[in-house]
Design a protein around this motif. Structure first.
Motif, PDB file in Angstrom:
ATOM      1  N   GLN B 183       0.762  -1.127   0.072  1.00  0.00           N
ATOM      2  CA  GLN B 183      -0.009   0.066  -0.308  1.00  0.00           C
ATOM      3  C   GLN B 183       0.893   1.434  -0.095  1.00  0.00           C
ATOM      4  N   LYS B 184       1.945   1.261   1.076  1.00  0.00           N
ATOM      5  CA  LYS B 184       2.684   2.482   1.026  1.00  0.00           C
ATOM      6  C   LYS B 184       3.434   2.889  -0.451  1.00  0.00           C
ATOM      7  N   MET B 185       3.904   1.988  -0.832  1.00  0.00           N
ATOM      8  CA  MET B 185       4.631   1.767  -2.195  1.00  0.00           C
ATOM      9  C   MET B 185       3.758   2.500  -3.128  1.00  0.00           C
ATOM     10  N   ALA B 186       2.523   2.082  -3.254  1.00  0.00           N
ATOM     11  CA  ALA B 186       1.568   2.437  -4.311  1.00  0.00           C
ATOM     12  C   ALA B 186       1.210   3.732  -4.253  1.00  0.00           C
ATOM     13  N   LEU B 187       1.097   4.169  -2.692  1.00  0.00           N
ATOM     14  CA  LEU B 187       0.945   5.685  -2.332  1.00  0.00           C
ATOM     15  C   LEU B 187       2.037   6.549  -3.209  1.00  0.00           C
ATOM     16  N   LEU B 188       3.211   5.876  -3.032  1.00  0.00           N
ATOM     17  CA  LEU B 188       4.515   6.589  -3.438  1.00  0.00           C
ATOM     18  C   LEU B 188       4.651   6.833  -5.011  1.00  0.00           C
ATOM     19  N   VAL B 189       4.032   5.870  -5.731  1.00  0.00           N
ATOM     20  CA  VAL B 189       3.932   5.971  -6.970  1.00  0.00           C
ATOM     21  C   VAL B 189       2.819   6.596  -7.526  1.00  0.00           C
ATOM     22  N   GLY B 190       2.123   7.280  -6.719  1.00  0.00           N
ATOM     23  CA  GLY B 190       0.958   8.135  -7.216  1.00  0.00           C
ATOM     24  C   GLY B 190      -0.456   7.334  -7.350  1.00  0.00           C
ATOM     25  N   VAL B 191      -0.434   6.269  -6.707  1.00  0.00           N
ATOM     26  CA  VAL B 191      -1.961   5.695  -6.840  1.00  0.00           C
ATOM     27  C   VAL B 191      -2.796   6.234  -5.644  1.00  0.00           C
ATOM     28  N   ASN B 192      -3.877   6.415  -6.137  1.00  0.00           N
ATOM     29  CA  ASN B 192      -4.790   7.236  -4.983  1.00  0.00           C
ATOM     30  C   ASN B 192      -5.322   5.937  -4.296  1.00  0.00           C
ATOM     31  N   VAL B 193      -4.649   5.427  -3.161  1.00  0.00           N
ATOM     32  CA  VAL B 193      -5.022   4.231  -2.351  1.00  0.00           C
ATOM     33  C   VAL B 193      -6.443   4.170  -1.894  1.00  0.00           C
ATOM     34  N   ASP B 194      -6.940   5.427  -1.230  1.00  0.00           N
ATOM     35  CA  ASP B 194      -8.196   5.664  -0.880  1.00  0.00           C
ATOM     36  C   ASP B 194      -9.226   5.200  -1.889  1.00  0.00           C
ATOM     37  N   ARG B 195      -9.101   5.871  -3.062  1.00  0.00           N
ATOM     38  CA  ARG B 195     -10.035   5.688  -4.098  1.00  0.00           C
ATOM     39  C   ARG B 195      -9.953   4.248  -4.590  1.00  0.00           C
ATOM     40  N   ILE B 196      -8.972   3.532  -4.739  1.00  0.00           N
ATOM     41  CA  ILE B 196      -8.732   1.968  -5.280  1.00  0.00           C
ATOM     42  C   ILE B 196      -9.461   1.200  -4.307  1.00  0.00           C
ATOM     43  N   ILE B 197      -9.392   1.574  -2.773  1.00  0.00           N
ATOM     44  CA  ILE B 197     -10.036   0.764  -1.662  1.00  0.00           C
ATOM     45  C   ILE B 197     -11.658   0.795  -2.108  1.00  0.00           C
ATOM     46  N   SER B 198     -12.088   2.120  -2.242  1.00  0.00           N
ATOM     47  CA  SER B 198     -13.382   2.427  -2.367  1.00  0.00           C
ATOM     48  C   SER B 198     -14.051   1.415  -3.552  1.00  0.00           C
ATOM     49  N   PHE B 199     -13.027   1.679  -4.736  1.00  0.00           N
ATOM     50  CA  PHE B 199     -13.292   0.998  -5.950  1.00  0.00           C
ATOM     51  C   PHE B 199     -13.617  -0.604  -5.818  1.00  0.00           C
ATOM     52  N   THR B 200     -12.627  -1.087  -4.957  1.00  0.00           N
ATOM     53  CA  THR B 200     -12.604  -2.646  -4.979  1.00  0.00           C
ATOM     54  C   THR B 200     -14.093  -2.758  -4.050  1.00  0.00           C
ATOM     55  N   PHE B 201     -14.320  -2.168  -2.940  1.00  0.00           N
ATOM     56  CA  PHE B 201     -15.598  -2.542  -2.243  1.00  0.00           C
ATOM     57  C   PHE B 201     -16.797  -2.590  -3.176  1.00  0.00           C
ATOM     58  N   ILE B 202     -16.540  -1.192  -4.273  1.00  0.00           N
ATOM     59  CA  ILE B 202     -17.973  -1.206  -5.139  1.00  0.00           C
ATOM     60  C   ILE B 202     -17.951  -2.305  -6.046  1.00  0.00           C
ATOM     61  N   LEU B 203     -16.860  -2.782  -6.392  1.00  0.00           N
ATOM     62  CA  LEU B 203     -16.745  -4.067  -7.513  1.00  0.00           C
ATOM     63  C   LEU B 203     -17.043  -5.220  -6.872  1.00  0.00           C
ATOM     64  N   GLY B 204     -16.741  -5.611  -5.532  1.00  0.00           N
ATOM     65  CA  GLY B 204     -17.106  -6.912  -5.098  1.00  0.00           C
ATOM     66  C   GLY B 204     -18.539  -6.754  -4.736  1.00  0.00           C
ATOM     67  N   SER B 205     -19.246  -5.720  -4.412  1.00  0.00           N
ATOM     68  CA  SER B 205     -20.606  -5.616  -4.008  1.00  0.00           C
ATOM     69  C   SER B 205     -21.248  -5.790  -5.247  1.00  0.00           C
ATOM     70  N   GLY B 206     -20.983  -5.156  -6.400  1.00  0.00           N
ATOM     71  CA  GLY B 206     -21.779  -5.222  -7.576  1.00  0.00           C
ATOM     72  C   GLY B 206     -21.633  -6.912  -8.043  1.00  0.00           C
ATOM     73  N   LEU B 207     -20.642  -7.492  -7.757  1.00  0.00           N
ATOM     74  CA  LEU B 207     -20.503  -8.933  -8.561  1.00  0.00           C
ATOM     75  C   LEU B 207     -21.439  -9.674  -7.374  1.00  0.00           C
ATOM     76  N   ALA B 208     -21.436  -9.321  -6.268  1.00  0.00           N
ATOM     77  CA  ALA B 208     -22.382 -10.162  -5.278  1.00  0.00           C
ATOM     78  C   ALA B 208     -23.803 -10.110  -5.505  1.00  0.00           C
ATOM     79  N   ALA B 209     -24.038  -8.813  -5.816  1.00  0.00           N
ATOM     80  CA  ALA B 209     -25.521  -8.434  -6.215  1.00  0.00           C
ATOM     81  C   ALA B 209     -25.770  -9.108  -7.440  1.00  0.00           C
ATOM     82  N   ILE B 210     -25.047  -9.320  -8.586  1.00  0.00           N
ATOM     83  CA  ILE B 210     -25.292 -10.073  -9.753  1.00  0.00           C
ATOM     84  C   ILE B 210     -25.656 -11.508  -8.989  1.00  0.00           C
ATOM     85  N   GLY B 211     -24.880 -12.040  -8.264  1.00  0.00           N
ATOM     86  CA  GLY B 211     -25.010 -13.533  -7.655  1.00  0.00           C
ATOM     87  C   GLY B 211     -26.457 -13.508  -7.019  1.00  0.00           C
TER      88      GLY B 211
END
Lengths: 415, 300
Positions: B183-211
């Motif tokens: 996580q720290k390294m990703a932050l250093l190379v300019g990844v918006n970690v907070d946004r990625i985590i949010s996106f992961t939750f959105i993606l996971g929940s969406g897949l679960a909803a299809i199921g």
């Protein structure tokens, strides 16, 4: 002060929650008659409440950041210090005596209905204190605690059914069997870390309940076992009211015993080892503590109380079935420990009394009981993870740090 | 033989549903190391939202394919919204807290959501309309595989394929993998970690909803408690495959689905759930890293 930025943020939050809750809260369908019922007023409520909540949270957070409310800070600190009062031995003794007198005289002034409710609450005190050993002191998150409770209850139910054994005979057996099951769970999970351990204990709790439900020849399945005898009092037959009072005093005795034993355990060698394990497993091993023995003893000693409470539960309700031992029950007990303060005996007692008595007396709250339990777990973790009454840490103050004025003189003369 | 093939297909169908849920667990675990206990509730919320939308559309007599697509879409949108909100409220403030704190918070969230839906909707079973038409070309194989099973298989395979393409080749997929690695390294190379985590939750929940929508349409009824058991089973599947690994979650789900379907078909269905729980306990004890996972080493 409230800035425009705050208002905008709160407004957006309100809108977001109105959108989020729209299908579930506003629309109610009847899938049999195929009609739709729109409840728009709910949407307005959600909007207003989330707007205000967001605004309040923002204001509190903003003030804390700018340090604007030193006055309130100090107010907060005095209220915290009042909690510290509990720790002063004299005050503690006084509180202990008053509450014991109140508890013991309770049935003299109140109806048997009230006494019955308080008995239930006290049962949860015992369960909470037992789980507190595992979760609070040893730091092992156990989500299947209710399994041991079930073991105790079914021990009494089955031994009574088949061998006609009495309550007093079974009480220690229930405790022992609880401990045995604790060891049974403890052995395989010794190697597991925090979150995996939680899931395995959860699965264990489910397995015990599912076996009780499906193995009908053994446990009579979902219909349960009825007509379990109440505890005897030297062969006397008691009237229903007297039985309730009698059960109440038995419960008081059990609570007293639990508090005494748990308190002694906490300050014992083994209790300090639990706390070391909770803080850092590796450091704890490096100090020469046998991890296996300590973990197993936490599981076994925690489960003992659940086993005894289970026997008591069976004797109190005279009926057991698997539906009483679902995951929700484990969650309630966990909630008691978390709200009261993990590792704090007084905290767990307060937590149990609040969480069990409040829904009983505020009927309006009762419907929202489980909703509140869920919310409490989340909010406590974020706002006050140490619980209402934080556990007291055993500390030793060295004389030199105790009084800094003298300390400059002492080393000189010592040298 | 035909019975065996029928069981095989029902196992694959189950496996697909588990996979759709298990992916959410495994992605979240891979990124923030948290068992998202409330993930099963996303599946339940998806099914409930789906039921509401489907009923309304059916009352207005929309054609069935349109109903299916719109229902799935609505379920994904709202389930993702819940996933996003839950992360913001219950997990983000605890990112630096000791390990047990977010787990307890997740359990609380799960209980909260279950009872919230129970209060605003109902605790009873609700019938769920069958949204998938009978396909004419499957008629000859009706004894082996139903239309719904086929639809579940196809839809979930497409979803999984899209997910793996996304994780492998897109920008955000790369950012997700970077965050999961460090996580720290990703932050250093300019990844918006907070946004990625949010996106992961959105993606996971969406897949679960299809199921959720697919299985509800298959089984024909839902209630608020479906999330708990499905969540645990999908978690078992994720752990079986090696939690944190995306192909592992899919493999584990199919293994679990097939074994469940074969044991209930040939042995007994009484202890179906006990079997899944026992399997979970055994894997966690004997091979906590799962089939495809790497054993993690704690450094001091």
């Amino acid at each position: 002060m409230i800035t425009r930025h705050d208002l905008r943020h709160a407004g957006l939050t309100g809108l977001w929650f109105m959108f989020l809750t729209f299908p579930l809260v506003v629309i109610k369908i009847n899938p049999i008659e195929h009609t739709v019922h729109w409840r728009w007023s709910n949407m307005v409520w959600i909007g207003v409440v989330s707007f205000l909540a967001s605004l309040t949270i923002r204001l509190v957070q903003g003030r804390r950041r700018t340090g604007e409310n030193e006055k309130q800070q100090s107010l907060l600190q005095t209220s915290v210090r009042q909690f510290d009062l509990l720790r002063r031995p004299a005050f503690f003794r006084a509180a202990l005596i008053t509450s014991s007198v109140l508890l013991i005289s309770f049935p003299l002034f109140f109806s048997s209905y009230q006494v019955n409710i308080l008995t239930t609450a006290l049962m949860y005190v015992v369960l909470g204190l037992g789980l507190n050993i595992v979760v609070g002191m040893a730091g092992l998150l156990d989500l299947g605690y209710v399994a041991f409770y079930a073991v105790g209850a079914y021990t009494y139910a089955l031994l009574h059914l088949h061998f006609n054994l009495g309550f007093w005979m079974v009480l220690p057996i229930g405790g022992l069997l609880g401990a045995l099951f604790g060891l049974l769970l403890g052995f395989p999970v010794l190697r597991l870390r925090g979150d995996y351990l939680a899931i395995v204990t959860l699965a264990f709790g489910q397995i015990v309940r599912l076996i009780l439900e499906n193995w009908s020849e053994f446990s009579k399945g979902p219909s349960g076992i009825a007509n379990i005898a109440r505890p005897g009092l030297f062969g006397l037959t008691l009237s229903p009211e007297a039985t309730i009072t009698y059960l109440y005093y038995l419960m008081i005795g059990l609570v007293g015993l639990t508090v005494f034993v748990v308190n002694r355990l906490q300050n014992s060698r083994i209790g300090r080892a639990w706390q070391a394990l909770r803080e850092d497993e590796i450091a704890c091993q490096a100090m020469g503590i046998d991890k296996t023995k300590i973990k197993l003893s936490a599981f076994a000693l925690g489960a003992t109380w659940a086993g005894m409470a289970g026997v008591f539960f069976a004797a109190k309700t005279t009926f057991v079935n698997p539906a009483s031992f679902t995951f929700i029950e484990s969650a309630i007990i966990l909630c008691i420990v978390v709200l009261g303060g993990m590792g704090s005996i007084a905290g767990v007692m307060v937590g149990a009394l609040i969480l069990i008595l409040l829904p009983e007396y505020l009927r309006a709250v009762a419907d929202y009981r489980m909703l509140a339990f869920g919310a409490i777990l989340v909010v406590m973790m974020i706002v006050r993870p140490q619980g209402l009454i934080a556990p007291k840490r055993r500390t030793y103050t060295l004389p030199s740090t105790h009084n800094p004025v003298n300390s400059s003189d002492v080393p000189a003369s010592d040298r | 033989m035909e019975y065996f093939i029928e069981l095989l297909f029902s196992g694959l169908t189950r496996g697909s549903i588990y996979a759709l849920i298990a992916l959410g667990y495994t992605m979240v675990y891979g990124i923030i190391g948290l068992i998202n206990f409330a993930h099963g509730e996303m599946y339940m919320i998806g099914a409930f939202t789906g039921l509401i939308v489907a009923e309304i559309l059916l009352i207005y007599q929309f054609p069935l394919p349109a109903v299916f697509v719109l229902t799935a879409l609505a379920a994904v949108i709202w389930s993702s919204a819940y996933g996003f909100t839950v992360e913001r409220i219950a997990y983000r403030p605890l990112r630096k807290a000791p390990r047990l704190a977010p787990l307890i918070s997740a359990i609380g969230m799960s209980i909260f959501l279950q009872n919230y839906v129970q209060l605003v909707q109902t605790a009873d079973f609700l019938p769920f309309p069958s949204l998938i038409p009978e396909f004419a070309f499957l008629e000859p194989y009706a004894g082996i595989i139903g239309s719904t099973d086929a639809a579940i298989l196809v839809v979930s395979l497409i979803a999984m394929l899209l997910l793996s393409v996304m994780v492998k080749w897109t920008r955000i997929g790369k950012a997700m993998r970077a965050t999961a690695q460090d996580q720290k390294m990703a932050l250093l190379v300019g990844v918006n970690v907070d946004r990625i985590i949010s996106f992961t939750f959105i993606l996971g929940s969406g897949l679960a909803a299809i199921g959720g929508v697919l299985i509800a349409s298959h089984v024909g009824q839902i209630n608020v408690f479906i999330g708990f058991i499905a969540g645990i089973k999908a978690f078992t599947a994720a752990v079986l495959g090696g939690i944190g690994s995306i192909p592992g979650a899919v493999l584990g789900s199919y293994v679990l689905g097939l074994t469940e379907s074969l044991t209930t078909g040939y042995v007994s269905s009484d202890y179906e759930d006990v079997f899944a729980f026992a399997l979970l306990v055994l894997i966690l004890i004997f091979r906590p890293s799962g089939l495809l996972g790497k054993a993690s080493v704690d450094k001091v």
